[in-house]
Design a protein around this motif. Structure first.
Motif, PDB file in Angstrom:
ATOM      1  N   GLY A   1      35.815  17.443 -10.541  1.00 22.27           N
ATOM      2  CA  GLY A   1      35.082  17.245  -9.300  1.00 22.27           C
ATOM      3  C   GLY A   1      35.958  17.341  -8.073  1.00 22.27           C
ATOM      4  O   GLY A   1      37.091  17.857  -8.124  1.00 22.27           O
ATOM      5  N   ASP A   2      35.442  16.824  -6.959  1.00 22.02           N
ATOM      6  CA  ASP A   2      36.188  16.888  -5.697  1.00 22.02           C
ATOM      7  C   ASP A   2      36.229  15.537  -4.999  1.00 22.02           C
ATOM      8  O   ASP A   2      36.445  15.465  -3.790  1.00 22.02           O
ATOM      9  N   THR A   3      36.026  14.451  -5.776  1.00 16.37           N
ATOM     10  CA  THR A   3      36.056  13.126  -5.152  1.00 16.37           C
ATOM     11  C   THR A   3      37.069  12.225  -5.845  1.00 16.37           C
ATOM     12  O   THR A   3      38.246  12.569  -5.944  1.00 16.37           O
ATOM     13  N   TRP A   4      36.632  11.096  -6.410  1.00 14.61           N
ATOM     14  CA  TRP A   4      37.521  10.014  -6.802  1.00 14.61           C
ATOM     15  C   TRP A   4      38.391  10.315  -8.009  1.00 14.61           C
ATOM     16  O   TRP A   4      39.394   9.645  -8.224  1.00 14.61           O
ATOM     17  N   GLU A   5      38.083  11.323  -8.826  1.00 14.13           N
ATOM     18  CA  GLU A   5      38.922  11.676  -9.974  1.00 14.13           C
ATOM     19  C   GLU A   5      39.309  13.151  -9.955  1.00 14.13           C
ATOM     20  O   GLU A   5      39.454  13.779 -10.987  1.00 14.13           O
ATOM     21  N   SER A   6      39.505  13.675  -8.764  1.00 14.68           N
ATOM     22  CA  SER A   6      39.740  15.110  -8.609  1.00 14.68           C
ATOM     23  C   SER A   6      41.194  15.517  -8.762  1.00 14.68           C
ATOM     24  O   SER A   6      41.489  16.697  -8.984  1.00 14.68           O
ATOM     25  N   ALA A   7      42.141  14.570  -8.643  1.00 15.69           N
ATOM     26  CA  ALA A   7      43.556  14.935  -8.675  1.00 15.69           C
ATOM     27  C   ALA A   7      44.266  14.499  -9.952  1.00 15.69           C
ATOM     28  O   ALA A   7      45.058  15.260 -10.514  1.00 15.69           O
ATOM     29  N   SER A   8      44.001  13.270 -10.426  1.00 12.43           N
ATOM     30  CA  SER A   8      44.702  12.748 -11.602  1.00 12.43           C
ATOM     31  C   SER A   8      43.787  11.814 -12.380  1.00 12.43           C
ATOM     32  O   SER A   8      43.017  11.037 -11.799  1.00 12.43           O
TER      33      SER A   8
ATOM     34  N   ALA B   1      42.147   6.802 -12.082  1.00 11.70           N
ATOM     35  CA  ALA B   1      41.895   8.136 -11.524  1.00 11.70           C
ATOM     36  C   ALA B   1      41.962   8.074 -10.006  1.00 11.70           C
ATOM     37  O   ALA B   1      41.657   7.040  -9.395  1.00 11.70           O
ATOM     38  N   HIS B   2      42.342   9.198  -9.423  1.00 11.35           N
ATOM     39  CA  HIS B   2      42.363   9.262  -7.963  1.00 11.35           C
ATOM     40  C   HIS B   2      42.267  10.707  -7.479  1.00 11.35           C
ATOM     41  O   HIS B   2      42.473  11.662  -8.236  1.00 11.35           O
ATOM     42  N   ALA B   3      41.958  10.852  -6.204  1.00 10.16           N
ATOM     43  CA  ALA B   3      41.991  12.140  -5.525  1.00 10.16           C
ATOM     44  C   ALA B   3      43.391  12.358  -4.957  1.00 10.16           C
ATOM     45  O   ALA B   3      44.337  11.634  -5.301  1.00 10.16           O
ATOM     46  N   ASP B   4      43.539  13.327  -4.081  1.00  8.32           N
ATOM     47  CA  ASP B   4      44.854  13.618  -3.507  1.00  8.32           C
ATOM     48  C   ASP B   4      45.403  12.466  -2.670  1.00  8.32           C
ATOM     49  O   ASP B   4      46.609  12.408  -2.405  1.00  8.32           O
ATOM     50  N   ASP B   5      44.542  11.531  -2.245  1.00  5.38           N
ATOM     51  CA  ASP B   5      45.011  10.391  -1.446  1.00  5.38           C
ATOM     52  C   ASP B   5      45.741   9.345  -2.285  1.00  5.38           C
ATOM     53  O   ASP B   5      46.343   8.414  -1.751  1.00  5.38           O
TER      54      ASP B   5
END
Length: 324
Positions: A29-36, A55-59
């Motif tokens: 996805g592109d929200t809360w689990e989009s990066a790791s 899980a997290h996004a790029d932030d």
């Protein structure tokens, strides 16, 4: 002490074999689990394995997500986080959960991150989806003593609660840097040992835990009633990077501050591309351990980016007698 030990657990637990098709969960996805997606707790509920993963996004503001599986390998994800930042102490992340179930209540320890201190926090649930936060557990503790971590702020992470009481009290091992223990009568209020008396400190130079040791999943009782604690360990390279592997410790419940035995080499270490490349490379970090359908499943973060599993089928051996 309870006589209910785990009949299929002994020291050392294993051998574990990483699943060849790892990772079993990736960012989406592109929200809360989009990066790791990584560092999961694990429990068995209603004959399914449930993962509670970071899980997290790029932030890099972490949430805890939930996924369920019929076979321990293939997971269906709940669409929304089940635990998210909401308080001053976890404003910038609810990180690295461990979960223990006692009498139908689930006790989650996690790291609350405010970009100054990591504080070990507690939350409880009866369904794994709705959690009540109970705040930081040891707000003045520093688990990086005695070696220090370069800051004066309190620091505590990584709490693994033994689900079986010992003489009417509950035992928890906790700590990043060194490892400590605490007792509780009610699983909510905990009294730690002295900050001057860690159970385990980093291992000698040249060994796989010389930089730090950290509690892994919840401890378990072995088939003869001893306490098995899986832990994570790290070395720091000359260029400042780290390498995380996994070890095991054994304790007498009557003396939880004294290590009876410990592995002197890792039972899990970075080998695959995902293990060696990611947000923090060269990391296998175990936080989930369950016994499910005659197999032990160890769930771990791969380089702070993806989520893998290693399995041990009871009866497998490290080596076969008579083999040449």
């Amino acid at each position: 002490m309870s006589a209910h030990a785990t009949p299929h657990a002994e020291f050392p637990l294993g051998p574990f074999t990483p699943y060849p098709q790892n990772p079993i969960l990736r960012p989406q996805g592109d929200t809360w689990e989009s990066a790791s997606v990584y560092n999961p707790a694990a429990v068995v509920k209603d004959d399914k394995v449930v993962l509670l993963y970071r899980a997290h996004a790029d932030d890099i503001v972490s949430h805890v997500g939930l996924a369920t599986s019929e076979d321990g390998i293939h997971f269906d994800r709940h669409p929304d986080p089940v635990l998210s930042p909401s308080e001053d102490y976890d404003e910038f992340g609810c990180e690295d959960p461990r979960v223990t179930e006692v009498d139908g209540t689930y006790y989650m320890t996690y790291s609350g991150w405010d970009r100054k201190s990591a504080l070990l926090c507690l939350a409880t649930s009866t369904d794994l989806y709705t959690w009540t936060k109970h705040g930081p557990m040891f707000p003045d503790f520093n688990t990086f003593l005695p070696q220090g971590n370069g800051q004066d702020a309190p620091w505590s992470k990584a709490g693994g609660i033994l689900p079986e009481p010992i003489d009417g009290r509950y035992l928890m091992y906790f700590g990043e840097g060194s490892i400590w223990y605490a007792w509780s009568d009610d699983l909510i209020h905990w009294t730690p040992c002295s900050n001057d008396e860690p159970v385990m400190v980093p291992t000698p130079p040249g060994t796989f835990g010389e930089f730090l040791v950290e509690v892994g999943p919840q401890p378990i009782l072995t088939n003869n009633g001893l306490v098995l604690l899986v832990h994570n360990a790290a070395v720091k390279n000359d260029d400042g990077t780290v390498r995380y592997t996994c070890g095991q410790l054994l304790f007498d419940p009557a003396d939880p501050a004294t290590i009876l035995a410990q592995m002197n080499r890792p039972w899990l270490e970075p080998t695959t591309h995902e293990d060696t490349h990611g947000l923090v490379s060269n990391v296998t970090f175990v936080e989930g351990l369950v016994y499910f359908r005659d197999t032990w499943f160890a769930y771990y973060g791969q380089s702070d980016s993806t989520l893998g599993v290693a399995t041990y089928k009871v009866g497998d051996r490290y080596s076969k007698l008579g083999a040449s």
